[in-house]
Design a protein around this motif. Structure first.
Motif, PDB file in Angstrom:
ATOM      1  N   GLU A   1      22.928  29.424   5.993  1.00 31.26           N
ATOM      2  CA  GLU A   1      22.274  28.147   5.698  1.00 31.26           C
ATOM      3  C   GLU A   1      22.055  27.303   6.954  1.00 31.26           C
ATOM      4  O   GLU A   1      21.184  26.439   6.977  1.00 31.26           O
ATOM      5  N   LEU A   2      22.847  27.542   7.987  1.00 30.88           N
ATOM      6  CA  LEU A   2      22.694  26.783   9.229  1.00 30.88           C
ATOM      7  C   LEU A   2      21.465  27.213  10.026  1.00 30.88           C
ATOM      8  O   LEU A   2      21.056  26.524  10.960  1.00 30.88           O
ATOM      9  N   ASN A   3      20.896  28.360   9.672  1.00 30.81           N
ATOM     10  CA  ASN A   3      19.721  28.890  10.373  1.00 30.81           C
ATOM     11  C   ASN A   3      19.945  28.988  11.881  1.00 30.81           C
ATOM     12  O   ASN A   3      19.100  28.580  12.677  1.00 30.81           O
ATOM     13  N   LEU A   4      21.097  29.510  12.247  1.00 33.69           N
ATOM     14  CA  LEU A   4      21.391  29.694  13.664  1.00 33.69           C
ATOM     15  C   LEU A   4      20.510  30.802  14.219  1.00 33.69           C
ATOM     16  O   LEU A   4      20.207  31.774  13.533  1.00 33.69           O
ATOM     17  N   GLU A   5      20.117  30.646  15.458  1.00 34.69           N
ATOM     18  CA  GLU A   5      19.298  31.673  16.096  1.00 34.69           C
ATOM     19  C   GLU A   5      20.136  32.887  16.474  1.00 34.69           C
ATOM     20  O   GLU A   5      19.608  33.931  16.808  1.00 34.69           O
ATOM     21  N   LYS A   6      21.430  32.741  16.438  1.00 37.85           N
ATOM     22  CA  LYS A   6      22.341  33.802  16.856  1.00 37.85           C
ATOM     23  C   LYS A   6      23.084  34.364  15.653  1.00 37.85           C
ATOM     24  O   LYS A   6      23.368  33.654  14.700  1.00 37.85           O
ATOM     25  N   SER A   7      23.416  35.638  15.727  1.00 35.10           N
ATOM     26  CA  SER A   7      24.284  36.206  14.705  1.00 35.10           C
ATOM     27  C   SER A   7      25.729  35.873  15.070  1.00 35.10           C
ATOM     28  O   SER A   7      26.027  35.475  16.196  1.00 35.10           O
ATOM     29  N   VAL A   8      26.611  36.027  14.110  1.00 38.78           N
ATOM     30  CA  VAL A   8      28.017  35.682  14.294  1.00 38.78           C
ATOM     31  C   VAL A   8      28.849  36.938  14.081  1.00 38.78           C
ATOM     32  O   VAL A   8      28.674  37.645  13.087  1.00 38.78           O
ATOM     33  N   LEU A   9      29.747  37.205  15.013  1.00 34.85           N
ATOM     34  CA  LEU A   9      30.668  38.329  14.877  1.00 34.85           C
ATOM     35  C   LEU A   9      31.977  37.799  14.301  1.00 34.85           C
ATOM     36  O   LEU A   9      32.528  36.814  14.807  1.00 34.85           O
ATOM     37  N   LEU A  10      32.454  38.428  13.232  1.00 31.07           N
ATOM     38  CA  LEU A  10      33.707  38.032  12.592  1.00 31.07           C
ATOM     39  C   LEU A  10      34.840  38.840  13.207  1.00 31.07           C
ATOM     40  O   LEU A  10      34.801  40.069  13.180  1.00 31.07           O
ATOM     41  N   VAL A  11      35.851  38.154  13.761  1.00 35.76           N
ATOM     42  CA  VAL A  11      36.937  38.852  14.453  1.00 35.76           C
ATOM     43  C   VAL A  11      38.308  38.362  14.003  1.00 35.76           C
ATOM     44  O   VAL A  11      38.452  37.246  13.500  1.00 35.76           O
TER      45      VAL A  11
END
Length: 186
Positions: free
Chosen positions: A156-166
């Protein structure tokens, strides 16, 4: 394996070298030092439950002489205001003036999601044309429903970057992060 090189409180004491750097930043107690230790497979960085324990810029090198930088956290820290202000100035000086800086890894606590301060930092990094990687830490603390909620909120934030879950504790996606960071050093 990472090796501690030095700590610095100002630009005159920064590690002097000709390589590129990847730095780690995020709110206090988000897990930056724990992540450094996971990447190293050893306890090269001091870890504390007390927010604001890292108060200097810490430089590390891996066996290939790639440089990793652990920055103090922003946000809550148990220290006098004047000391906190000096620390923030030190971080700003590094982020704005460090010629070796290639990539910023922004860590945020998966239990809290991306907060306003994180969004402000992401916006600054994009405007400053800084390469940024987003990491959601402490993913082991979430159940499946909470992970789903996190992913929906990130979308929903429409970030241009993907997020890695660690997870540093469970080593979730640490190998994927190592590969990603290795590609940044090329």
């Amino acid at each position: 394996m990472l090796h501690f090189i030095k700590s610095a409180s100002n630009s005159q004491s920064w590690y002097n070298h000709d390589k590129v750097e990847i730095c780690f930043i995020g709110r206090s107690n988000v897990g930056k030092s724990s992540l450094i230790n996971s990447l190293s497979n050893s306890a090269v960085s001091k870890v504390s439950n007390t927010p604001g324990r890292t108060q200097l810029i810490n430089f590390f090198e891996d066996d290939q002489k790639n440089v990793y930088v652990d920055l103090p956290g922003y946000g809550f820290a148990q220290m006098p205001k004047d000391k906190l202000e000096k620390m923030h100035q030190m971080i700003d000086e590094y982020l704005q003036n460090r010629k070796n800086l290639k990539t910023i890894v922004l860590l945020f606590d998966s239990r809290r999601g991306i907060l306003d301060q994180d969004l402000d930092f992401i916006n600054w990094a994009q405007q400053a044309k800084k390469n940024i990687i987003l990491l959601a830490t402490k993913i082991d603390k979430l159940n499946q429903a909470q992970k789903h909620k996190l992913l929906v909120s990130l979308k929903e934030l429409n970030l241009e970057k993907s997020v890695l879950l660690v997870s540093s504790l469970k080593r979730t996606n640490i190998d994927n992060l190592k590969k990603l960071l290795a590609s940044e050093f090329k």
